[in-house]
Design a protein around this motif. Structure first.
Motif, PDB file in Angstrom:
ATOM      1  N   LYS A   1       7.977 -11.888 -47.536  1.00 40.55           N
ATOM      2  CA  LYS A   1       9.114 -12.311 -46.719  1.00 40.55           C
ATOM      3  C   LYS A   1      10.040 -12.877 -47.621  1.00 40.55           C
ATOM      4  O   LYS A   1      10.137 -13.904 -48.488  1.00 40.55           O
TER       5      LYS A   1
ATOM      6  N   ARG B   1       0.853 -13.967 -48.040  1.00 40.30           N
ATOM      7  CA  ARG B   1       1.400 -13.593 -46.986  1.00 40.30           C
ATOM      8  C   ARG B   1       3.089 -14.016 -46.860  1.00 40.30           C
ATOM      9  O   ARG B   1       3.969 -13.095 -46.659  1.00 40.30           O
TER      10      ARG B   1
ATOM     11  N   GLU C   1     -15.243 -16.788 -45.515  1.00 42.16           N
ATOM     12  CA  GLU C   1     -14.753 -18.172 -45.193  1.00 42.16           C
ATOM     13  C   GLU C   1     -14.879 -18.673 -47.143  1.00 42.16           C
ATOM     14  O   GLU C   1     -13.845 -19.390 -47.301  1.00 42.16           O
TER      15      GLU C   1
ATOM     16  N   ALA D   1     -11.430 -17.892 -37.291  1.00 40.82           N
ATOM     17  CA  ALA D   1     -10.824 -19.255 -36.895  1.00 40.82           C
ATOM     18  C   ALA D   1      -9.260 -19.078 -37.372  1.00 40.82           C
ATOM     19  O   ALA D   1      -8.846 -18.384 -37.951  1.00 40.82           O
ATOM     20  N   ASP D   2      -8.645 -20.069 -36.501  1.00 44.85           N
ATOM     21  CA  ASP D   2      -7.038 -19.962 -36.866  1.00 44.85           C
ATOM     22  C   ASP D   2      -6.988 -20.977 -38.236  1.00 44.85           C
ATOM     23  O   ASP D   2      -7.317 -22.137 -38.190  1.00 44.85           O
ATOM     24  N   ILE D   3      -6.615 -20.393 -39.189  1.00 49.80           N
ATOM     25  CA  ILE D   3      -6.678 -20.907 -40.769  1.00 49.80           C
ATOM     26  C   ILE D   3      -5.493 -22.266 -40.767  1.00 49.80           C
ATOM     27  O   ILE D   3      -6.232 -22.971 -41.232  1.00 49.80           O
TER      28      ILE D   3
ATOM     29  N   ALA E   1     -10.178 -11.922 -36.069  1.00 51.51           N
ATOM     30  CA  ALA E   1     -10.086 -12.160 -37.366  1.00 51.51           C
ATOM     31  C   ALA E   1     -10.609 -13.572 -37.905  1.00 51.51           C
ATOM     32  O   ALA E   1     -10.289 -13.818 -39.148  1.00 51.51           O
TER      33      ALA E   1
ATOM     34  N   GLY F   1     -15.296 -16.559 -38.222  1.00 53.35           N
ATOM     35  CA  GLY F   1     -15.711 -17.074 -36.601  1.00 53.35           C
ATOM     36  C   GLY F   1     -15.628 -15.650 -35.784  1.00 53.35           C
ATOM     37  O   GLY F   1     -16.275 -15.816 -34.938  1.00 53.35           O
TER      38      GLY F   1
ATOM     39  N   GLY G   1     -18.823 -21.810 -40.418  1.00 53.38           N
ATOM     40  CA  GLY G   1     -18.808 -23.151 -39.807  1.00 53.38           C
ATOM     41  C   GLY G   1     -19.516 -22.896 -38.404  1.00 53.38           C
ATOM     42  O   GLY G   1     -19.624 -24.000 -37.768  1.00 53.38           O
TER      43      GLY G   1
ATOM     44  N   GLU H   1     -18.981 -14.487 -36.115  1.00 55.25           N
ATOM     45  CA  GLU H   1     -20.076 -15.520 -35.626  1.00 55.25           C
ATOM     46  C   GLU H   1     -20.103 -15.485 -34.062  1.00 55.25           C
ATOM     47  O   GLU H   1     -20.974 -15.471 -33.463  1.00 55.25           O
TER      48      GLU H   1
ATOM     49  N   LYS I   1       1.716  -2.577 -50.257  1.00 54.63           N
ATOM     50  CA  LYS I   1       0.458  -2.769 -49.405  1.00 54.63           C
ATOM     51  C   LYS I   1      -0.153  -1.418 -49.274  1.00 54.63           C
ATOM     52  O   LYS I   1      -1.583  -1.406 -49.042  1.00 54.63           O
TER      53      LYS I   1
HETATM   54  C1  3H9 Z   1     -13.319 -18.998 -40.399  1.00 52.40           C
HETATM   55  O1  3H9 Z   1     -13.464 -18.212 -39.542  1.00 52.40           O
HETATM   56  C2  3H9 Z   1     -14.262 -20.401 -40.231  1.00 52.40           C
HETATM   57  C3  3H9 Z   1     -15.387 -20.225 -39.246  1.00 52.40           C
HETATM   58  O2  3H9 Z   1     -16.555 -19.781 -39.805  1.00 52.40           O
HETATM   59  C4  3H9 Z   1     -15.308 -21.426 -38.391  1.00 52.40           C
HETATM   60  C5  3H9 Z   1     -15.253 -21.304 -37.020  1.00 52.40           C
HETATM   61  C6  3H9 Z   1     -14.906 -22.549 -36.353  1.00 52.40           C
HETATM   62  N1  3H9 Z   1      -5.483 -17.643 -38.978  1.00 52.40           N
HETATM   63  O3  3H9 Z   1      -3.011 -10.572 -43.296  1.00 52.40           O
HETATM   64  P1  3H9 Z   1      -1.955  -9.965 -42.261  1.00 52.40           P
HETATM   65  C7  3H9 Z   1      -1.944 -14.250 -39.872  1.00 52.40           C
HETATM   66  S1  3H9 Z   1     -12.326 -18.890 -41.470  1.00 52.40           S
HETATM   67  C8  3H9 Z   1      -4.307 -17.524 -38.878  1.00 52.40           C
HETATM   68  O4  3H9 Z   1      -0.719  -9.866 -42.966  1.00 52.40           O
HETATM   69  P2  3H9 Z   1      -3.308  -7.505 -42.409  1.00 52.40           P
HETATM   70  C9  3H9 Z   1      -1.353 -13.971 -41.195  1.00 52.40           C
HETATM   71  O5  3H9 Z   1      -0.860 -15.269 -41.624  1.00 52.40           O
HETATM   72  C10 3H9 Z   1     -11.250 -17.487 -41.169  1.00 52.40           C
HETATM   73  N2  3H9 Z   1      -3.457 -16.729 -38.979  1.00 52.40           N
HETATM   74  O6  3H9 Z   1      -2.281  -8.649 -41.753  1.00 52.40           O
HETATM   75  C11 3H9 Z   1      -0.064 -13.040 -40.808  1.00 52.40           C
HETATM   76  O7  3H9 Z   1       0.899 -13.930 -40.111  1.00 52.40           O
HETATM   77  P3  3H9 Z   1       2.514 -13.724 -40.551  1.00 52.40           P
HETATM   78  C12 3H9 Z   1     -12.107 -16.333 -41.494  1.00 52.40           C
HETATM   79  C13 3H9 Z   1      -4.015 -15.540 -39.366  1.00 52.40           C
HETATM   80  O8  3H9 Z   1      -3.248  -6.401 -41.264  1.00 52.40           O
HETATM   81  C14 3H9 Z   1      -0.622 -12.217 -39.695  1.00 52.40           C
HETATM   82  O9  3H9 Z   1      -1.556 -12.952 -39.004  1.00 52.40           O
HETATM   83  N3  3H9 Z   1     -11.339 -15.133 -41.381  1.00 52.40           N
HETATM   84  C15 3H9 Z   1      -5.260 -15.264 -39.686  1.00 52.40           C
HETATM   85  O10 3H9 Z   1      -2.799  -7.062 -43.796  1.00 52.40           O
HETATM   86  C16 3H9 Z   1      -1.194 -11.014 -40.182  1.00 52.40           C
HETATM   87  O11 3H9 Z   1      -1.881 -11.027 -41.002  1.00 52.40           O
HETATM   88  C17 3H9 Z   1     -10.359 -14.913 -42.364  1.00 52.40           C
HETATM   89  O12 3H9 Z   1     -10.318 -15.169 -43.410  1.00 52.40           O
HETATM   90  C18 3H9 Z   1      -6.286 -16.364 -39.314  1.00 52.40           C
HETATM   91  N4  3H9 Z   1      -7.488 -16.481 -39.164  1.00 52.40           N
HETATM   92  O13 3H9 Z   1      -4.826  -8.148 -42.328  1.00 52.40           O
HETATM   93  C19 3H9 Z   1      -9.409 -13.652 -42.335  1.00 52.40           C
HETATM   94  N5  3H9 Z   1      -5.531 -13.867 -40.025  1.00 52.40           N
HETATM   95  O14 3H9 Z   1       2.653 -12.645 -40.008  1.00 52.40           O
HETATM   96  C20 3H9 Z   1      -8.110 -13.812 -42.652  1.00 52.40           C
HETATM   97  C21 3H9 Z   1      -4.390 -13.544 -40.331  1.00 52.40           C
HETATM   98  O15 3H9 Z   1       3.254 -14.794 -39.767  1.00 52.40           O
HETATM   99  N6  3H9 Z   1      -7.178 -12.757 -42.351  1.00 52.40           N
HETATM  100  N7  3H9 Z   1      -3.141 -14.260 -39.942  1.00 52.40           N
HETATM  101  O16 3H9 Z   1       2.429 -13.772 -41.868  1.00 52.40           O
HETATM  102  C22 3H9 Z   1      -7.108 -11.777 -43.189  1.00 52.40           C
HETATM  103  O17 3H9 Z   1      -8.013 -11.406 -44.067  1.00 52.40           O
HETATM  104  C23 3H9 Z   1      -6.058 -10.509 -42.651  1.00 52.40           C
HETATM  105  O18 3H9 Z   1      -5.142 -11.341 -42.064  1.00 52.40           O
HETATM  106  C24 3H9 Z   1      -6.668  -9.458 -41.966  1.00 52.40           C
HETATM  107  C25 3H9 Z   1      -5.310  -8.577 -41.293  1.00 52.40           C
HETATM  108  C26 3H9 Z   1      -7.599  -8.358 -42.630  1.00 52.40           C
HETATM  109  C27 3H9 Z   1      -7.276  -9.976 -40.484  1.00 52.40           C
END
Ligand code: 3H9
Length: 710
Positions: free
Chosen positions: A289, A285, A132, A63-65, A61, A109, A140, A112, A471
């Motif tokens: 809680k 998110r 992003e 990079a680790d944000i 999903a 990522g 990136g 990517e 949700k």
């Molecule tokens: C990137 O990739 C930059 C690159 O170009 C560069 C590469 C080098 N990181 O949303 P949820 C956690 S930028 C860390 O409730 P859902 C979230 O905080 C990134 N943590 O589930 C939560 O934690 P907690 C581009 C993450 O099923 C848990 O996972 N990607 C990340 O409703 C569950 O999340 C994005 O912007 C992450 N990347 O939705 C995607 N993603 O349970 C961002 C999630 O402790 N993520 N967590 O609260 C999303 O859009 C949604 O989370 C997703 C799942 C659709 C994946």
């Protein structure tokens, strides 16, 4: 602990499995693990091809944000980017076919990494995207370079500047995905990889130029994108940076484009915009809680719903349920109102269909889920009832008494009240533990916020069920305490009052609206009120006066009530703070408002004079943050992030500014406090520094550091 990336061989194919729950983010160790495994596969005589796949519910999903906040400066950012770019080139240079198997989401990522593979297969339900910009950064790891080479400039600009996810079907049509696998994903990917190995085929996306070779067309698409951002970006910078990076790669080649991407990414990742957006991502998110409501609290399954009141709000709420596939009874007390409500719903769906957002079959399906009724028959089958009748306490008490009689004992009894004290009618149902506020924002079928109002006796199961339901309804649920106006409208009263007073002091309606839209709000306070209806607030004020209360301490402008008395309710009557030509929503400034402002100023004994834009913005934002501090201190909002999420989703507060509390932090709380004190000295004692603002400013802290989030 299982390895983050695992290597196995099956049917002559190396399987590289990412196992980093919950979303297989590219945390430290994951990219390196993939790199090691692909290198190993290249040298492994037992492997003719490679499949990259995610364990669990999803592919990567992104990079680790959390890691972005640890990047201290440009040099570190640039160094890290070079390393990940080189890593992806190594994957792409693998002499054996590398196939990426996508389920769940391949985002940021994740996409990517997928694009550095030679081919991509996906299950029908998979989604891909470059979100992003929603975090204030740009792709990136080569996303701005490889994506246009797969799907052309126009689509890649759309995905990289808007950040939306697209489904597998569209990804296939656009060339991002090569095949949809209907059955077992791994088996399908292995078969695909074996066929490519047998044919001796690999394909490096970075070398595919066919879709970007028409430079004139590319330049036109880039110009169109920039022009469209002028209207939609509302002050955000990352979308422009994404266009710049794409442009560099399309016009000057992959290497030059990659260098530009790395440079622009460094600017973005260190920006306040990205800090604010990332904080909002986690705040959203975090909002799910709730202290005192543990994660394992049992929740009820909502399979059938009912809504009482088919007005604008009730109709929109019923649409939310139907859109989520939940059958919903829609009750009114008289036939004409019910017919009007249904006609509005039908019209809204028809508009969606005419814009291509829904097919006629989908419209028929959702309409068939909404069952109009004039009685409570069938309410005993409902798992939830949402009351959306007129804002009148006695009326609500009588509806809740009815609901206590006609529903099952386990039915959730929700009220869409926007201001009233839910404790006052919860008792009428006889089941206060089941009573909760579900405050939707207008238009309820569009706005994503659902304020979940916890009454004195609301049970934790009712809260947990509401959060889960939000949700399912595709809303962002934020739990708030019970007080007049809860969080959103209580703070809004201060925001609006400052607008009215600034008007009386000499600013004009268009000036004030312009300052706020310039700040990034989708619409200014007066334009917003013309959309929402001046009558709504006026009736609430009338009601409050009838019970000897007022919405806020201190001066209240008479002008909105004068407009109400003149029948100027806003867009719906063709006039409010602005005039509207028949059938148009374009606001036209009206000299009458200046006359009313002069009259109000005269009554207040002040002389109107020009007001600066800075004064307008500062007064309105400081008023909002000061009342936000009171809301936090009284535990009506649990965290500053909850307020910011409420403002982002309820009123379209510009996300890149973080929200009213994050914005106050960015100004510095000592500055905000100094402003409150200055306004108090200049404008009167209704300006009172919130005790929390006082305490935090003295301690040199911001709202967020006080909440433990920097
Ligand atoms: C990137 O990739 C930059 C690159 O170009 C560069 C590469 C080098 N990181 O949303 P949820 C956690 S930028 C860390 O409730 P859902 C979230 O905080 C990134 N943590 O589930 C939560 O934690 P907690 C581009 C993450 O099923 C848990 O996972 N990607 C990340 O409703 C569950 O999340 C994005 O912007 C992450 N990347 O939705 C995607 N993603 O349970 C961002 C999630 O402790 N993520 N967590 O609260 C999303 O859009 C949604 O989370 C997703 C799942 C659709 C994946």
């Amino acid at each position: 602990m299982p390895e983050l990336v695992q290597y196995t061989v099956q049917d002559d194919v190396a399987i590289v499995t990412i196992n980093n729950p919950p979303v297989n983010a590219l945390s430290p160790g994951v990219p390196e693990g993939i790199d090691t495994c692909v290198t190993r596969a290249a040298a492994d005589p037992a492997a003719k091809a490679v499949v990259l796949i995610g364990a669990g519910n999803t592919f990567i999903a992104g990079a680790d944000i959390k890691v972005f906040g640890t990047i201290p400066n440009r040099e570190v950012s640039i160094d890290r980017s070079h390393r990940v770019h080189a890593l992806l080139r190594r994957i792409e240079d693998c002499p054996k076919p590398v196939v990426c198997a996508i389920h769940g989401t391949a985002l940021g990522g994740g996409l990517e990494f997928a694009m550095a593979c030679h081919y991509r297969v996906a299950v029908p339900g998979a989604k891909v995207g470059q979100p992003e910009v929603l975090l204030g950064i740009i792709p990136g790891a080569g996303g701005t370079q490889r994506l246009p080479r797969l799907c052309g400039v126009a689509t890649s600009v759309e995905l990289c500047t808007q950040g939306q996810h697209i489904g597998a079907k569209r990804a296939l049509a656009e060339g991002i995905v090569d095949r949809i696998v209907d059955g077992d994903l791994l088996a399908g990917a292995i078969a695909f990889a074996r066929a490519k190995a047998a044919a001796g085929e690999t394909r490096k996306v970075r070398e595919q130029d066919a879709k970007i070779s028409d430079h004139a067309a590319a330049a036109a698409a880039l110009d169109a994108a920039r022009a469209s951002l002028e209207k939609t970006a509302r002050g955000a910078h990352a979308p422009y940076a994404a266009v710049q990076a794409i442009a560099a790669g399309v016009l000057h080649g992959f290497d030059a484009g990659s260098a530009r991407e790395i440079d622009l990414f460094a600017d973005c990742v260190l920006s306040a915009e990205s800090r604010n957006l990332i904080r909002l991502f986690f705040a959203e998110r975090e909002a799910a809680k709730v202290p005192g409501v543990p994660k394992d609290t049992p929740t009820a399954e909502i399979r059938a719903a009912a809504v009482v009141g088919a007005g604008t709000m009730g109709g929109g709420i019923a649409m939310n349920y139907a859109n989520a596939g939940i059958p919903v009874l829609l009750k009114e007390s008289d036939r004409a109102a019910l017919d009007r409500g249904l006609a509005t719903i039908r019209r809204n769906y028809d508009i969606s269909a005419s814009k291509g957002k829904m097919t006629p079959e989908q419209v028929n399906r959702v309409m068939s889920l909404i069952r109009p009724t004039l009685t409570y028959d069938g309410f005993d089958q409902a798992d939830i009832v949402v009351e959306a009748v007129f804002e009148n306490l006695d009326l609500k008490k009588s509806v809740f008494a009815d609901l206590g009689r006609v529903t099952r004992p386990d039915c959730v009894l929700a009220s869409n009240t926007s201001t009233l004290d839910i404790d006052q009618f919860a008792q009428s149902s006889g089941r206060p533990a089941n009573v909760i506020g579900h405050h939707f924002f207008s238009p309820a079928n569009v706005m994503k916020l659902m304020e979940i109002v916890r009454g004195r006796e609301t049970g934790s199961q009712t809260i947990a069920t509401s959060l889960k339901l939000a949700k399912k309804l595709n809303k962002v649920g934020v739990v708030v305490g019970n007080c007049f106006g809860f969080v959103a409208n209580r703070m809004l009263a201060y925001y609006m009052r400052e607008g009215y007073l600034l008007l009386e002091e000499g600013a004009s309606v268009p000036q004030i609206d312009h300052v706020l839209t310039g700040f990034g709000m989708p619409v200014g306070p007066f334009g917003m009120q013309d959309i929402a209806g001046i009558d709504v607030g006026a009736r609430i004020r009338q009601y409050l006066r009838s019970i000897g209360k007022s919405r806020l301490e201190g001066p209240e402008s008479p002008v909105p009530d004068w407009l109400y008395e003149m029948g100027r309710y806003g867009q719906k009557t063709g006039a409010g703070w602005y005039r509207y030509e028949a059938g148009s929503r374009t606001p036209i400034p009206d000299p009458l408002i200046e006359e009313l402002a002069d009259k109000a100023a005269h009554e207040r004994g002040i002389a109107r004079q020009p007001v600066s834009d800075d004064e307008i913005l500062s007064r309105i934002m400081v008023a909002l943050a000061n009342e936000g501090a009171n809301v936090l201190d009284e535990h009506i909002a649990i965290r500053p992030g909850d307020i910011d999420v409420i403002y982002a989703y309820g009123f379209g507060y510009p996300r890149h500014r973080g929200g009213p509390m994050a914005y106050a932090d960015s100004l510095g709380l000592p500055h905000v406090l100094a402003k409150v004190n200055e306004y108090r000295a200049r404008l009167g004692d209704h300006w009172q520094p919130a005790p929390l603002l006082d305490r935090l400013a003295a301690a040199g802290k911001g709202f967020y550091d006080a909440a433990g989030v920097a």
